[in-house]
Design an enzyme around this catalytic site. Structure first.
Site, mmCIF file in Angstrom:
data_model
loop_
_atom_site.group_PDB
_atom_site.id
_atom_site.type_symbol
_atom_site.label_atom_id
_atom_site.label_comp_id
_atom_site.label_asym_id
_atom_site.label_seq_id
_atom_site.Cartn_x
_atom_site.Cartn_y
_atom_site.Cartn_z
ATOM 1 N N GLN A 1 0.852 -1.195 0.000
ATOM 2 C CA GLN A 1 0.000 0.000 0.000
ATOM 3 C C GLN A 1 0.880 1.236 0.000
ATOM 4 O O GLN A 1 1.636 1.475 0.937
ATOM 5 C CB GLN A 1 -0.907 0.015 1.236
ATOM 6 C CG GLN A 1 -1.785 1.268 1.262
ATOM 7 C CD GLN A 1 -2.667 1.346 2.505
ATOM 8 O OE1 GLN A 1 -2.923 0.342 3.150
ATOM 9 N NE2 GLN A 1 -3.122 2.542 2.822
ATOM 10 N N ASP B 1 -1.736 -7.525 4.313
ATOM 11 C CA ASP B 1 -1.745 -6.152 4.802
ATOM 12 C C ASP B 1 -0.685 -5.378 4.019
ATOM 13 O O ASP B 1 0.505 -5.664 4.139
ATOM 14 C CB ASP B 1 -1.420 -6.160 6.304
ATOM 15 C CG ASP B 1 -1.373 -4.761 6.915
ATOM 16 O OD1 ASP B 1 -1.385 -3.768 6.167
ATOM 17 O OD2 ASP B 1 -1.324 -4.665 8.155
ATOM 18 N N HIS C 1 -7.560 0.690 10.097
ATOM 19 C CA HIS C 1 -6.881 0.040 8.977
ATOM 20 C C HIS C 1 -7.579 -1.273 8.619
ATOM 21 O O HIS C 1 -8.038 -2.001 9.497
ATOM 22 C CB HIS C 1 -5.426 -0.230 9.388
ATOM 23 C CG HIS C 1 -4.572 -0.776 8.292
ATOM 24 N ND1 HIS C 1 -4.339 -0.106 7.108
ATOM 25 C CD2 HIS C 1 -3.870 -1.945 8.199
ATOM 26 C CE1 HIS C 1 -3.545 -0.836 6.337
ATOM 27 N NE2 HIS C 1 -3.251 -1.956 6.974
ATOM 28 N N CYS D 1 -6.555 1.600 2.319
ATOM 29 C CA CYS D 1 -6.447 0.220 2.813
ATOM 30 C C CYS D 1 -7.707 -0.586 2.525
ATOM 31 O O CYS D 1 -7.632 -1.798 2.328
ATOM 32 C CB CYS D 1 -6.120 0.207 4.307
ATOM 33 S SG CYS D 1 -7.345 1.066 5.309
#
Length: 213
Positions: free
Chosen positions: A72, A167, A152, A78
């Site tokens: 990211q 993630d 997040h 996110c």
């Protein structure tokens, strides 16, 4: 709505997970192919994240080459990255419209590295515009790209019988062990519970499941 705008047939949809007890999980339509967890980034979590990264770098882990993972690099994206992770790792189950912008993005980026995928998303207008229009349709005002946000999204997926945490803030996927299509929701919720246990005073946790409609 976001999935529809990205050209995905509505035979899969995101549904709320109302709680983590068995009777509440039984309300979630099956099968489930991904879970998105929304959680607060706190000092306790950041300490854990650093320790986890160092531990995995020292000990190593098994990550299948078929896991689709991207970094990211866009602030406050996110949710979009979590959704891409959920769909990309279940693309064989999805029915895409012919002109689907997400299908094209996935096909174009399959051979890229996680960093290259992030750069490609930065320039990929179709998904950015869809994200912005969906965000404005929501009931709460979406944060601007520059706003500091401490919540997040991550995605939990089953790839080849292993449960992976994806993630974009982390350097690699995290393998949480074996799972199956039948046990995936319960296994993913166990991972969610660990996030909650690390921050017992925090209440800002939310999970949604990508379920068969």
């Amino acid at each position: 709505q976001f999935l529809k705008q990205l050209g995905i047939h509505p035979d899969w949809q995101f549904v709320d997970v109302y709680g983590m007890e068995p009777e509440l999980l039984s309300m979630v339509p099956r099968p489930v192919c991904a879970v998105l967890l929304l959680f607060p980034i706190t000092e306790k979590y950041e300490t854990f994240r650093t320790e986890e990264e160092e531990r995995i770098k020292a000990k190593g882990q098994d990550v299948k080459s078929s896991v689709y993972f991207m970094k990211q690099t866009i602030d406050n994206a996110c949710g979009t990255i979590g959704l891409i992770h959920a769909i990309a790792n279940n693309r064989d189950k999805m029915n895409f419209e012919t002109n689907s912008s997400l299908k094209k993005f996935l096909e174009d980026s399959l051979s890229m590295t996680p960093e290259e995928r992030a750069k490609y998303l930065e320039t990929y207008e179709a998904i950015r515009v869809t994200h912005e229009s969906s965000a404005h349709e929501g009931q709460t005002e979406a944060p601007s790209i520059d706003e500091k946000v401490d919540l997040h999204f991550i995605a939990l997926v089953n790839v080849g019988g292993h449960l992976y945490e994806l993630d974009g803030r982390k350097p690699f996927p995290i393998n949480h062990g074996e799972t199956s299509d039948d046990s995936f929701l319960e296994d993913a919720i166990q991972v969610c519970k660990k996030f909650m246990e690390r921050d017992p005073e925090e209440l800002r946790f939310n999970a949604i499941a990508l379920s068969a409609a």
